[in-house]
Design a protein around this motif. Structure first.
Motif, PDB file in Angstrom:
ATOM      1  N   TYR A 241      -3.061  16.657  -1.150  1.00 54.06           N
ATOM      2  CA  TYR A 241      -3.162  15.412  -0.384  1.00 54.06           C
ATOM      3  C   TYR A 241      -3.785  14.304  -1.233  1.00 54.06           C
ATOM      4  O   TYR A 241      -3.325  13.151  -1.192  1.00 54.06           O
ATOM      5  CB  TYR A 241      -3.995  15.634   0.879  1.00 54.06           C
ATOM      6  N   ALA A 242      -4.803  14.643  -2.010  1.00 56.50           N
ATOM      7  CA  ALA A 242      -5.466  13.639  -2.837  1.00 56.50           C
ATOM      8  C   ALA A 242      -4.522  13.084  -3.898  1.00 56.50           C
ATOM      9  O   ALA A 242      -4.465  11.866  -4.116  1.00 56.50           O
ATOM     10  CB  ALA A 242      -6.705  14.244  -3.495  1.00 56.50           C
ATOM     11  N   VAL A 243      -3.775  13.956  -4.559  1.00 63.90           N
ATOM     12  CA  VAL A 243      -2.851  13.495  -5.604  1.00 63.90           C
ATOM     13  C   VAL A 243      -1.770  12.600  -5.006  1.00 63.90           C
ATOM     14  O   VAL A 243      -1.433  11.543  -5.567  1.00 63.90           O
ATOM     15  CB  VAL A 243      -2.219  14.704  -6.335  1.00 63.90           C
ATOM     16  N   ALA A 244      -1.214  12.997  -3.865  1.00 62.25           N
ATOM     17  CA  ALA A 244      -0.177  12.184  -3.226  1.00 62.25           C
ATOM     18  C   ALA A 244      -0.712  10.807  -2.857  1.00 62.25           C
ATOM     19  O   ALA A 244      -0.055   9.779  -3.087  1.00 62.25           O
ATOM     20  CB  ALA A 244       0.359  12.897  -1.980  1.00 62.25           C
ATOM     21  N   THR A 245      -1.918  10.771  -2.301  1.00 60.68           N
ATOM     22  CA  THR A 245      -2.491   9.508  -1.835  1.00 60.68           C
ATOM     23  C   THR A 245      -2.862   8.590  -3.002  1.00 60.68           C
ATOM     24  O   THR A 245      -2.549   7.392  -2.982  1.00 60.68           O
ATOM     25  CB  THR A 245      -3.730   9.791  -0.968  1.00 60.68           C
TER      26      THR A 245
ATOM     27  N   LEU B 263     -10.564  16.976   6.564  1.00 61.42           N
ATOM     28  CA  LEU B 263     -10.541  17.152   5.112  1.00 61.42           C
ATOM     29  C   LEU B 263      -9.675  16.079   4.464  1.00 61.42           C
ATOM     30  O   LEU B 263     -10.018  15.541   3.402  1.00 61.42           O
ATOM     31  CB  LEU B 263     -10.024  18.551   4.764  1.00 61.42           C
ATOM     32  N   ALA B 264      -8.552  15.751   5.106  1.00 59.21           N
ATOM     33  CA  ALA B 264      -7.710  14.649   4.599  1.00 59.21           C
ATOM     34  C   ALA B 264      -8.471  13.338   4.649  1.00 59.21           C
ATOM     35  O   ALA B 264      -8.390  12.512   3.727  1.00 59.21           O
ATOM     36  CB  ALA B 264      -6.423  14.552   5.415  1.00 59.21           C
ATOM     37  N   MET B 265      -9.239  13.123   5.722  1.00 61.96           N
ATOM     38  CA  MET B 265     -10.046  11.903   5.835  1.00 61.96           C
ATOM     39  C   MET B 265     -11.085  11.830   4.726  1.00 61.96           C
ATOM     40  O   MET B 265     -11.324  10.755   4.154  1.00 61.96           O
ATOM     41  CB  MET B 265     -10.715  11.848   7.206  1.00 61.96           C
ATOM     42  N   ILE B 266     -11.709  12.957   4.419  1.00 60.69           N
ATOM     43  CA  ILE B 266     -12.714  12.987   3.353  1.00 60.69           C
ATOM     44  C   ILE B 266     -12.079  12.601   2.016  1.00 60.69           C
ATOM     45  O   ILE B 266     -12.637  11.796   1.254  1.00 60.69           O
ATOM     46  CB  ILE B 266     -13.368  14.377   3.271  1.00 60.69           C
ATOM     47  N   CYS B 267     -10.902  13.156   1.723  1.00 61.34           N
ATOM     48  CA  CYS B 267     -10.189  12.793   0.493  1.00 61.34           C
ATOM     49  C   CYS B 267      -9.890  11.302   0.473  1.00 61.34           C
ATOM     50  O   CYS B 267     -10.045  10.626  -0.558  1.00 61.34           O
ATOM     51  CB  CYS B 267      -8.884  13.587   0.385  1.00 61.34           C
ATOM     52  N   ASP B 268      -9.464  10.783   1.615  1.00 70.31           N
ATOM     53  CA  ASP B 268      -9.092   9.374   1.725  1.00 70.31           C
ATOM     54  C   ASP B 268     -10.293   8.471   1.445  1.00 70.31           C
ATOM     55  O   ASP B 268     -10.220   7.536   0.635  1.00 70.31           O
ATOM     56  CB  ASP B 268      -8.560   9.133   3.144  1.00 70.31           C
ATOM     57  N   ILE B 269     -11.412   8.772   2.098  1.00 66.86           N
ATOM     58  CA  ILE B 269     -12.588   7.910   1.964  1.00 66.86           C
ATOM     59  C   ILE B 269     -13.175   7.968   0.556  1.00 66.86           C
ATOM     60  O   ILE B 269     -13.448   6.933  -0.071  1.00 66.86           O
ATOM     61  CB  ILE B 269     -13.657   8.301   3.001  1.00 66.86           C
ATOM     62  N   PHE B 270     -13.345   9.187   0.041  1.00 67.69           N
ATOM     63  CA  PHE B 270     -14.076   9.336  -1.216  1.00 67.69           C
ATOM     64  C   PHE B 270     -13.214   9.113  -2.452  1.00 67.69           C
ATOM     65  O   PHE B 270     -13.749   9.023  -3.557  1.00 67.69           O
ATOM     66  CB  PHE B 270     -14.735  10.711  -1.267  1.00 67.69           C
ATOM     67  N   LEU B 271     -11.912   9.016  -2.291  1.00 65.64           N
ATOM     68  CA  LEU B 271     -11.049   8.737  -3.442  1.00 65.64           C
ATOM     69  C   LEU B 271     -10.427   7.351  -3.349  1.00 65.64           C
ATOM     70  O   LEU B 271     -10.693   6.482  -4.172  1.00 65.64           O
ATOM     71  CB  LEU B 271      -9.961   9.805  -3.555  1.00 65.64           C
TER      72      LEU B 271
ATOM     73  N   VAL C 130       1.013  16.169   5.883  1.00 67.53           N
ATOM     74  CA  VAL C 130       2.163  15.258   5.963  1.00 67.53           C
ATOM     75  C   VAL C 130       1.993  14.296   7.131  1.00 67.53           C
ATOM     76  O   VAL C 130       2.304  13.105   7.022  1.00 67.53           O
ATOM     77  CB  VAL C 130       3.473  16.059   6.086  1.00 67.53           C
ATOM     78  N   LEU C 131       1.505  14.814   8.261  1.00 68.51           N
ATOM     79  CA  LEU C 131       1.271  13.946   9.418  1.00 68.51           C
ATOM     80  C   LEU C 131       0.232  12.875   9.082  1.00 68.51           C
ATOM     81  O   LEU C 131       0.410  11.696   9.416  1.00 68.51           O
ATOM     82  CB  LEU C 131       0.800  14.782  10.604  1.00 68.51           C
ATOM     83  N   ALA C 132      -0.855  13.263   8.412  1.00 71.22           N
ATOM     84  CA  ALA C 132      -1.876  12.287   8.023  1.00 71.22           C
ATOM     85  C   ALA C 132      -1.290  11.222   7.098  1.00 71.22           C
ATOM     86  O   ALA C 132      -1.607  10.027   7.227  1.00 71.22           O
ATOM     87  CB  ALA C 132      -3.046  12.998   7.338  1.00 71.22           C
ATOM     88  N   ALA C 133      -0.437  11.639   6.174  1.00 69.57           N
ATOM     89  CA  ALA C 133       0.181  10.687   5.244  1.00 69.57           C
ATOM     90  C   ALA C 133       1.166   9.764   5.943  1.00 69.57           C
ATOM     91  O   ALA C 133       1.432   8.657   5.469  1.00 69.57           O
ATOM     92  CB  ALA C 133       0.873  11.446   4.115  1.00 69.57           C
ATOM     93  N   SER C 134       1.729  10.214   7.071  1.00 67.07           N
ATOM     94  CA  SER C 134       2.740   9.414   7.770  1.00 67.07           C
ATOM     95  C   SER C 134       2.136   8.370   8.702  1.00 67.07           C
ATOM     96  O   SER C 134       2.867   7.546   9.263  1.00 67.07           O
ATOM     97  CB  SER C 134       3.658  10.336   8.595  1.00 67.07           C
ATOM     98  N   LEU C 135       0.820   8.394   8.887  1.00 64.72           N
ATOM     99  CA  LEU C 135       0.179   7.434   9.782  1.00 64.72           C
ATOM    100  C   LEU C 135       0.245   6.024   9.207  1.00 64.72           C
ATOM    101  O   LEU C 135       0.235   5.839   7.983  1.00 64.72           O
ATOM    102  CB  LEU C 135      -1.279   7.828  10.014  1.00 64.72           C
ATOM    103  N   PRO C 136       0.310   5.011  10.056  1.00 61.11           N
ATOM    104  CA  PRO C 136       0.366   3.626   9.550  1.00 61.11           C
ATOM    105  C   PRO C 136      -0.940   3.233   8.878  1.00 61.11           C
ATOM    106  O   PRO C 136      -1.960   3.920   8.997  1.00 61.11           O
ATOM    107  CB  PRO C 136       0.603   2.809  10.832  1.00 61.11           C
ATOM    108  N   ALA C 137      -0.901   2.118   8.180  1.00 68.96           N
ATOM    109  CA  ALA C 137      -2.079   1.647   7.443  1.00 68.96           C
ATOM    110  C   ALA C 137      -3.231   1.364   8.394  1.00 68.96           C
ATOM    111  O   ALA C 137      -3.045   0.903   9.516  1.00 68.96           O
ATOM    112  CB  ALA C 137      -1.734   0.390   6.655  1.00 68.96           C
ATOM    113  N   ALA C 138      -4.438   1.650   7.924  1.00 73.37           N
ATOM    114  CA  ALA C 138      -5.639   1.415   8.725  1.00 73.37           C
ATOM    115  C   ALA C 138      -5.993  -0.064   8.747  1.00 73.37           C
ATOM    116  O   ALA C 138      -5.779  -0.788   7.768  1.00 73.37           O
ATOM    117  CB  ALA C 138      -6.802   2.224   8.157  1.00 73.37           C
TER     118      ALA C 138
END
Length: 329
Positions: free
Chosen positions: A69-73, A139-147, A277-285
């Motif tokens: 997830y981190a690499v994709a994001t 866990l996806a949220m943690i990757c998102d915030i900290f990366l 995949v669902l987390a990645a498909s969400l619209p922009a925050a």
């Protein structure tokens, strides 16, 4: 597909309620700020703390999922930023402010395509699908915030400093300290960190704390969804090539790349990969717009991409849930 819509339509209906409530001026002045403050500082941190604190630490240790997830994001962020930068031949070597402004705009676009609305939209949606999915989503949220957020703010800070001449006697805080202070002041980061510490302690929550966090956290989902719509209700809708490109990268490219890495390359288990995949498909925050405005970046395209992307995601997210076989209990 009808079962999927039974889950997604009520969730997005709350977003529409907030949108039209603001659009039709049914909400009093500063109501949106008040709802957002309640969700951001109280309800959502309470829910995150309780969810994380009541899980086993192993629930957040899926290294392959986090890596994929981190690499994709990060890849989506870097691709968008690179594509948005003007050719170097078009930059004037004697105009550092223009170079800094172009870099900041590109960074803001990168945040818009990589930072999904996991907190306000993803968590309420996954709660409807099943609480067993929540640890993976967090866990996806943690990757998102900290990366992604950390990288984005660091680049914006660097561009702001390049574009502003130094003033004699001015004391500048280092970029690292600026980013660290920003994270430390985030109620969501603090709630997750405290929850992880409690989970490592491996003690049950006291009855009073458990009930308090449960009652307060229960308000997070509906209030967050309403707040999303209300915060978008007074924005103009202008869809051009830039806005369309930002939406396509966020709603199509990001989940497609996440699926390729999680399923095809790393072989992550189906349930975890599907949530990724669902987390990645969400619209922009919405806070990508807030961050852009804070750094004085032209945020009109970002605002339009968030608004239109949120409504389009009713269809795209429903399709992702259906295609991946995610079902509510």
């Amino acid at each position: 597909m009808l079962r999927v819509l039974e889950v997604t339509l009520p969730v997005f209906a709350l977003v529409f309620c907030g949108f039209f409530g603001q659009r039709w001026h049914l909400l009093p002045a500063r109501a949106v700020q008040g709802i957002n403050a309640f969700v951001f500082f109280f309800a959502l941190p309470a829910m995150l703390f309780r969810v994380v604190a009541t899980q086993k630490p192993a629930s957040f240790s899926d290294g392959r999922f986090a890596l994929g997830y981190a690499v994709a994001t990060v890849a989506v962020f870097l691709f968008t930023r690179s594509a948005a930068l003007p050719p170097r031949t078009g930059w004037r070597d004697d105009d550092p402010q223009a170079r800094a402004a172009a870099g900041s705009q590109a960074t803001a676009f990168g945040l818009n395509t990589a930072h999904g609305n996991i907190g306000y939209l993803g968590i309420p949606l996954v709660l409807e699908l099943g609480r067993d999915y929540l640890p993976t989503l967090i866990l996806a949220m943690i990757c998102d915030i900290f990366l992604v957020i950390t990288l984005g703010i660091a680049l914006l800070e660097l561009d702001r400093r390049r574009g502003r001449p130094a003033v004699q006697g001015e004391r500048r805080v280092s970029v690292t300290k600026t980013v660290a202070l920003g994270l430390a002041r985030s109620p969501l980061v603090v709630a997750i960190a405290l929850g992880l510490l409690w989970a490592l302690w491996a003690q049950p929550l006291p009855g009073v704390l458990d009930n308090f966090s449960r009652i307060l956290g229960a308000a997070a989902g509906p209030c967050a969804l309403f707040a999303i719509g209300a915060s978008l209700g007074d924005r103009r809708i202008v869809v051009d090539r830039t806005v369309t490109g930002l939406m396509l990268i966020k709603l199509v490219v990001h989940p497609a790349l996440a699926a390729l890495l999680l399923y095809g390359v790393l072989g992550v288990g189906h349930q975890a990969a599907a949530i990724g995949v669902l987390a990645a498909s969400l619209p922009a925050a919405s806070n990508t717009f807030i961050i852009a405005e804070r750094y004085r970046v032209d945020a009109r395209d970002i605002s339009a991409a968030i608004l239109v992307g949120t409504f389009v995601s009713l269809v795209s997210v429903s399709f992702v849930i259906w295609a991946l076989g995610l079902r509510s209990p």
